[in-house]
Motif scaffolding. Structure first.
Motif, PDB file in Angstrom:
ATOM      1  N   GLY A  68     -55.686 -35.192  26.995  1.00  0.00           N
ATOM      2  CA  GLY A  68     -55.764 -33.568  27.045  1.00  0.00           C
ATOM      3  C   GLY A  68     -54.545 -32.788  27.779  1.00  0.00           C
ATOM      4  N   VAL A  69     -53.477 -33.574  27.932  1.00  0.00           N
ATOM      5  CA  VAL A  69     -52.405 -32.881  28.657  1.00  0.00           C
ATOM      6  C   VAL A  69     -51.148 -32.974  27.932  1.00  0.00           C
ATOM      7  CG1 VAL A  69     -51.213 -32.668  30.871  1.00  0.00           C
ATOM      8  CG2 VAL A  69     -53.550 -32.945  31.062  1.00  0.00           C
ATOM      9  N   ARG A  70     -50.373 -31.785  27.567  1.00  0.00           N
ATOM     10  CA  ARG A  70     -49.049 -31.862  27.170  1.00  0.00           C
ATOM     11  C   ARG A  70     -48.089 -31.285  27.988  1.00  0.00           C
ATOM     12  NH1 ARG A  70     -48.429 -28.694  22.752  1.00  0.00           N
ATOM     13  NH2 ARG A  70     -46.590 -29.746  21.841  1.00  0.00           N
ATOM     14  N   ALA A  71     -46.762 -31.805  28.043  1.00  0.00           N
ATOM     15  CA  ALA A  71     -45.980 -31.150  29.042  1.00  0.00           C
ATOM     16  C   ALA A  71     -44.405 -31.469  28.351  1.00  0.00           C
ATOM     17  CB  ALA A  71     -45.931 -31.552  30.463  1.00  0.00           C
ATOM     18  N   ARG A  72     -43.711 -30.390  28.313  1.00  0.00           N
ATOM     19  CA  ARG A  72     -42.413 -30.712  27.687  1.00  0.00           C
ATOM     20  C   ARG A  72     -41.465 -29.455  28.005  1.00  0.00           C
ATOM     21  NH1 ARG A  72     -42.187 -31.376  21.349  1.00  0.00           N
ATOM     22  NH2 ARG A  72     -43.752 -32.930  22.063  1.00  0.00           N
ATOM     23  N   LEU A  73     -40.010 -30.056  28.092  1.00  0.00           N
ATOM     24  CA  LEU A  73     -39.193 -28.756  28.080  1.00  0.00           C
ATOM     25  C   LEU A  73     -38.601 -28.904  26.791  1.00  0.00           C
ATOM     26  CD1 LEU A  73     -37.497 -26.705  30.150  1.00  0.00           C
ATOM     27  CD2 LEU A  73     -35.616 -28.619  29.989  1.00  0.00           C
ATOM     28  N   CYS A  74     -38.802 -27.455  26.092  1.00  0.00           N
ATOM     29  CA  CYS A  74     -38.632 -27.257  24.762  1.00  0.00           C
ATOM     30  C   CYS A  74     -37.149 -26.564  24.603  1.00  0.00           C
ATOM     31  CB  CYS A  74     -39.630 -26.377  24.041  1.00  0.00           C
ATOM     32  SG  CYS A  74     -41.506 -26.818  24.326  1.00  0.00           S
ATOM     33  N   ARG A  75     -36.728 -27.092  23.651  1.00  0.00           N
ATOM     34  CA  ARG A  75     -35.263 -26.434  23.105  1.00  0.00           C
ATOM     35  C   ARG A  75     -34.125 -26.676  24.200  1.00  0.00           C
ATOM     36  NH1 ARG A  75     -39.088 -23.891  20.547  1.00  0.00           N
ATOM     37  NH2 ARG A  75     -39.152 -22.143  22.250  1.00  0.00           N
ATOM     38  N   PRO A  76     -33.935 -27.441  25.074  1.00  0.00           N
ATOM     39  CA  PRO A  76     -33.028 -27.362  26.312  1.00  0.00           C
ATOM     40  C   PRO A  76     -31.811 -27.278  25.883  1.00  0.00           C
ATOM     41  CG  PRO A  76     -33.897 -29.545  25.816  1.00  0.00           C
ATOM     42  CD  PRO A  76     -34.641 -28.941  24.847  1.00  0.00           C
ATOM     43  N   VAL A  77     -30.933 -26.576  26.539  1.00  0.00           N
ATOM     44  CA  VAL A  77     -29.330 -26.448  26.452  1.00  0.00           C
ATOM     45  C   VAL A  77     -28.781 -26.842  27.897  1.00  0.00           C
ATOM     46  CG1 VAL A  77     -27.705 -25.022  26.031  1.00  0.00           C
ATOM     47  CG2 VAL A  77     -29.650 -24.646  24.982  1.00  0.00           C
ATOM     48  N   ALA A  78     -27.928 -27.645  27.512  1.00  0.00           N
ATOM     49  CA  ALA A  78     -27.194 -28.370  29.000  1.00  0.00           C
ATOM     50  C   ALA A  78     -26.037 -27.834  29.170  1.00  0.00           C
ATOM     51  CB  ALA A  78     -26.879 -29.690  28.694  1.00  0.00           C
ATOM     52  N   PHE A  79     -25.657 -27.531  30.405  1.00  0.00           N
ATOM     53  CA  PHE A  79     -24.373 -26.915  30.823  1.00  0.00           C
ATOM     54  C   PHE A  79     -23.963 -27.905  32.027  1.00  0.00           C
ATOM     55  CE2 PHE A  79     -27.172 -23.724  29.748  1.00  0.00           C
ATOM     56  CZ  PHE A  79     -26.434 -22.678  28.997  1.00  0.00           C
ATOM     57  N   LEU A  80     -22.507 -28.123  32.068  1.00  0.00           N
ATOM     58  CA  LEU A  80     -21.922 -28.963  33.127  1.00  0.00           C
ATOM     59  C   LEU A  80     -21.723 -27.942  34.263  1.00  0.00           C
ATOM     60  CD1 LEU A  80     -20.382 -31.375  34.066  1.00  0.00           C
ATOM     61  CD2 LEU A  80     -18.399 -30.714  32.919  1.00  0.00           C
ATOM     62  N   VAL A  81     -22.075 -28.380  35.345  1.00  0.00           N
ATOM     63  CA  VAL A  81     -22.007 -27.237  36.709  1.00  0.00           C
ATOM     64  C   VAL A  81     -20.912 -27.726  37.489  1.00  0.00           C
ATOM     65  CG1 VAL A  81     -23.238 -26.615  38.468  1.00  0.00           C
ATOM     66  CG2 VAL A  81     -24.515 -26.755  36.474  1.00  0.00           C
ATOM     67  N   ALA A  82     -20.769 -29.210  37.685  1.00  0.00           N
ATOM     68  CA  ALA A  82     -19.703 -29.463  38.657  1.00  0.00           C
ATOM     69  C   ALA A  82     -19.231 -30.850  38.413  1.00  0.00           C
ATOM     70  CB  ALA A  82     -20.316 -29.313  39.901  1.00  0.00           C
ATOM     71  N   VAL A  83     -18.105 -31.466  38.593  1.00  0.00           N
ATOM     72  CA  VAL A  83     -17.472 -32.599  38.966  1.00  0.00           C
ATOM     73  C   VAL A  83     -17.048 -32.856  40.377  1.00  0.00           C
ATOM     74  CG1 VAL A  83     -15.959 -34.446  37.765  1.00  0.00           C
ATOM     75  CG2 VAL A  83     -17.089 -32.771  36.385  1.00  0.00           C
ATOM     76  N   THR A  84     -17.695 -33.819  41.235  1.00  0.00           N
ATOM     77  CA  THR A  84     -17.308 -33.810  42.580  1.00  0.00           C
ATOM     78  C   THR A  84     -16.851 -35.483  42.903  1.00  0.00           C
ATOM     79  OG1 THR A  84     -18.734 -32.384  43.067  1.00  0.00           O
ATOM     80  CG2 THR A  84     -18.227 -33.488  44.797  1.00  0.00           C
ATOM     81  N   ARG A  85     -15.702 -35.542  43.507  1.00  0.00           N
ATOM     82  CA  ARG A  85     -15.515 -36.846  43.979  1.00  0.00           C
ATOM     83  C   ARG A  85     -15.610 -36.653  45.438  1.00  0.00           C
ATOM     84  NH1 ARG A  85     -10.015 -36.934  43.177  1.00  0.00           N
ATOM     85  NH2 ARG A  85     -10.021 -38.377  41.320  1.00  0.00           N
TER      86      ARG A  85
END
Length: 248
Positions: A182-199
């Motif tokens: 009785g429950v559906r949950a999803r993130l539809c058509r996601p688009v990914a972005f690189l935000v940071a690279v941290t040492r």
């Protein structure tokens, strides 16, 4: 949805990285001493609801899923009998297909323009009778962190993890929560972005060690569909006569 994001990126890392690097899912209770990359979907945030929630929520209907397996030849798949509406079609699951361009529905049959390839799963979402609940769509943002750790060769491991993660950002599937009745949950058509690279350095017990963290932001449309039981009855005015209102 968080677990689905972790599984997608972890699979890409496992396929791309050297066998000696361990791939960790989610909040790891302990971290191995050797080389590892941890995949953590930290948070999914939804856009605040509007003042009038009725503008965002629709009426719920019971739903079911019908699945088939592609064989590279078959284009027609019979639908189960009954007054069910085909709401969406995925091939493979997680990748919605466009009605009209990729498929059509007629005479109780799902017909593809081109046959799904051998071994490709086909899944149709079927809507039935009205139900108590709601259907809601809002913008969503998921924060994903990949943390590379190694006593030696840390930069090389981090760069290999970055390349694998960027590759995994192409053609992302819908990120689906575990199935619940009785429950559906999803993130539809996601688009990914690189935000940071941290040492940085992190504390492990009484000691510290270096690590490299890759932060990604995945944006899409969050779909929430809750369908339970039958809808509450709605009284309707049958007739109006002077001094009398017949409600049924």
């Amino acid at each position: 949805m968080l677990a689905a994001a972790e599984a997608h990126y972890a699979a890409a890392l496992q396929a791309a990285l050297a066998p000696g690097a361990a791939i960790l899912f989610g909040p790891a209770p302990s971290v191995p001493v050797g080389a590892s990359v941890q995949v953590l979907a930290e948070q999914l945030r939804l856009a605040p609801p509007s003042q009038d929630l009725g503008d965002e929520r629709g009426a719920a209907r019971h739903f079911t899923a019908q699945s088939w397996q592609g064989d590279g030849v078959t284009t027609s798949f019979p639908l189960p009998p009954g007054a069910l509406e085909v709401a969406e079609v995925e091939a493979p699951p997680g990748f919605p297909r466009a009605r009209g361009d990729d498929y059509r529905v007629d005479a109780g049959t799902l017909r593809f323009s081109r046959p799904p390839a051998m071994g490709i799963g086909v899944r149709a979402l079927l809507l039935g009778a009205p139900a108590r609940g709601f259907v809601e769509r809002r913008r969503g943002e998921l924060t994903l962190r990949l943390r590379a750790r190694a006593a030696t060769g840390l930069d090389e491991l981090a760069e290999a993890a970055l390349a694998a993660a960027l590759t995994a950002c192409v053609d992302l599937p819908d990120l689906v929560a575990a199935a619940t009745a009785g429950v559906r949950a999803r993130l539809c058509r996601p688009v990914a972005f690189l935000v940071a690279v941290t040492r940085q350095r992190e504390r492990v017990g009484e000691a510290e060690r270096a690590c490299v963290e890759l932060e990604f932001l995945l944006r899409g449309e969050a779909l929430l569909h809750v369908a339970l039981g039958v809808p509450d009855p709605v009284d309707r005015i049958k007739s109006v006569e002077p001094g009398v209102v017949d409600v049924g």
